[in-house]
Design a protein around this motif. Structure first.
Motif, short mmCIF file in Angstrom:
data_model
loop_
_atom_site.label_atom_id
_atom_site.label_comp_id
_atom_site.label_asym_id
_atom_site.label_seq_id
_atom_site.Cartn_x
_atom_site.Cartn_y
_atom_site.Cartn_z
N UNK A 84 39.31 17.10 9.39
CA UNK A 84 40.49 17.38 8.56
C UNK A 84 41.15 16.09 8.07
N UNK A 85 40.43 14.96 8.22
CA UNK A 85 40.93 13.64 7.81
C UNK A 85 42.20 13.26 8.55
N UNK A 86 42.26 13.62 9.84
CA UNK A 86 43.38 13.26 10.69
C UNK A 86 42.89 12.33 11.80
N UNK A 87 43.78 11.55 12.34
CA UNK A 87 43.43 10.69 13.46
C UNK A 87 43.19 11.54 14.70
N UNK A 88 42.10 11.29 15.39
CA UNK A 88 41.82 12.02 16.62
C UNK A 88 42.85 11.65 17.68
N UNK A 89 43.32 12.61 18.47
CA UNK A 89 44.28 12.30 19.53
C UNK A 89 43.75 11.23 20.48
N UNK A 90 44.63 10.38 20.95
CA UNK A 90 44.26 9.31 21.86
C UNK A 90 44.42 9.80 23.30
N UNK A 91 43.41 10.45 23.79
CA UNK A 91 43.44 11.00 25.14
C UNK A 91 42.78 12.36 25.17
N UNK A 92 42.82 13.05 26.30
CA UNK A 92 42.18 14.36 26.42
C UNK A 92 42.76 15.35 25.41
N UNK A 93 41.89 16.06 24.73
CA UNK A 93 42.33 17.05 23.74
C UNK A 93 41.30 18.16 23.66
N UNK A 94 41.63 19.18 22.89
CA UNK A 94 40.70 20.27 22.65
C UNK A 94 41.06 20.90 21.31
N UNK A 95 40.08 21.53 20.68
CA UNK A 95 40.33 22.29 19.46
C UNK A 95 40.24 23.77 19.78
N UNK A 96 41.20 24.54 19.29
CA UNK A 96 41.21 25.98 19.49
C UNK A 96 41.61 26.64 18.18
#
Length: 336
Positions: A84-96
């Motif tokens: 989505x042309x966004x910066x990936x989170x800096x740390x643990x994350x998930x997509x839902x």
């Protein structure tokens, strides 16, 4: 091949160093070591890893019952944010996926159930229809839950929060996210099955019955051989799915077929390997003190997460019927 061998050695060393059969929740030491080694963002273009590299990492994580959200952060959260042309989170994350209700201004409200590692995440990347929202978990109310393996599966409730970032969802995002999750779960299942088999072989060589190790009894040898064949099938199908996804992309029917077949086959293997492992171990394998439970409970939990056997078998059937008589062989083999 050499790179994968080095990656496997690195992953095994990290997970072995922090292995604690009595602990639950996020393994902060393993996470830190993985982050410092670039393993938490392995498929980020800046890191340069492939899906086949990720397969090696996740298989090792499954075998060691590693308590780190590697698949969630890299293959799901990081991927969707970047797509989505966004910066990936800096740390643990998930997509839902979810449906957020709009509030005053740019605020949104949404309740997300059974979020993997919810309490340990820094952000959730939400696929909401045709948009992607990055939500800071510090803004969420957390209701803790867990699967049968005691991995966090929490409910996160966001009420009137402002997203950290938002962007347009890429075409086919929902389907690709589901396929990525199923592929990741297949790889973890293959690893957990290997871990269960290794523990069973070790125990059978140590446990004495009638003056000799039970591994010398033909019945036990046959059970271990059956488990070995199931482990091989899970490893082959999940590795093939990762390879197909890398070469063909997730939008290709061949990838959909490969991932569907892998998740179904790995689920089938999970049932068989867990059953055999507990038969070999006997009652001690069901105790909390024995570490067999770490992999067997993951086998039971993961086989039903991200689509169970019935769901993915239906997808396989649909694809086969759609391909027809002339298209089935190319679909199955990837060759004309």
């Amino acid at each position: 091949m050499a790179r994968n061998a080095e990656l496997a050695e690195l992953a095994e060393s990290i997970f072995a160093a922090s292995y604690d059969k009595g602990a639950t929740g996020l393994d902060t030491a393993a996470w830190k070591a993985c982050a410092e080694s670039g393993l938490t963002t392995l498929t980020d273009p800046e890191v340069g890893g492939t899906l086949e590299d990720s397969a090696v990492l996740l298989e090792a994580a499954g075998a060691w019952a590693a308590r780190v959200p590697l698949a969630e952060t890299d293959l799901l959260g990081g991927w969707l944010a970047r797509a989505a042309d966004l910066a990936a989170p800096d740390g643990p994350s998930v997509a839902v996926t979810g449906s957020a209700a709009a509030g005053a201004g740019d605020t949104v409200s949404v309740e997300l159930a059974r979020v993997p590692w919810g309490r340990a995440l820094v952000a959730v990347v939400l696929l909401d229809g045709d948009r992607v929202l990055v939500l800071d978990t510090a803004d969420a109310a957390v209701t803790e839950g867990a699967n049968i393996a005691e991995e966090p599966r929490d409910t996160l409730t966001f009420t009137g929060v402002t997203p950290v970032a938002s962007g347009a969802a890429p075409a086919g995002a929902a389907e690709e996210l589901a396929l990525r999750a199923a592929l990741a779960r297949s790889l973890l299942l293959a690893g957990a099955a290997r871990g269960a088999l290794a523990r069973s072989i070790g125990y059978a060589g140590e446990r004495q019955q009638f003056g000799r190790p039970i591994a010398r009894f033909q019945a036990v040898q046959q059970m271990l051989a059956e488990a070995g064949s199931e482990v091989a099938a899970a490893a082959a199908s999940s590795a093939a799915a990762a390879r197909t996804a890398r070469t063909a992309g997730f939008a290709d029917p061949a990838t959909v077929f490969a991932v569907a077949a892998a998740k179904s086959r790995c689920g089938e293997a999970a049932t068989a390997v867990a059953r055999i492992a507990h038969q070999v171990h006997g009652a001690i394998g069901f105790t909390r003190e024995h570490d067999l439970r770490l992999v067997s409970t993951r086998l039971w939990a993961w086989r039903d997460e991200d689509g169970n056997e019935a769901y993915w078998n239906d997808r396989v059937g649909e694809l086969a019927l759609r391909a027809g008589a002339d298209g089935l062989w190319p679909l199955v083999t990837g060759r004309p």
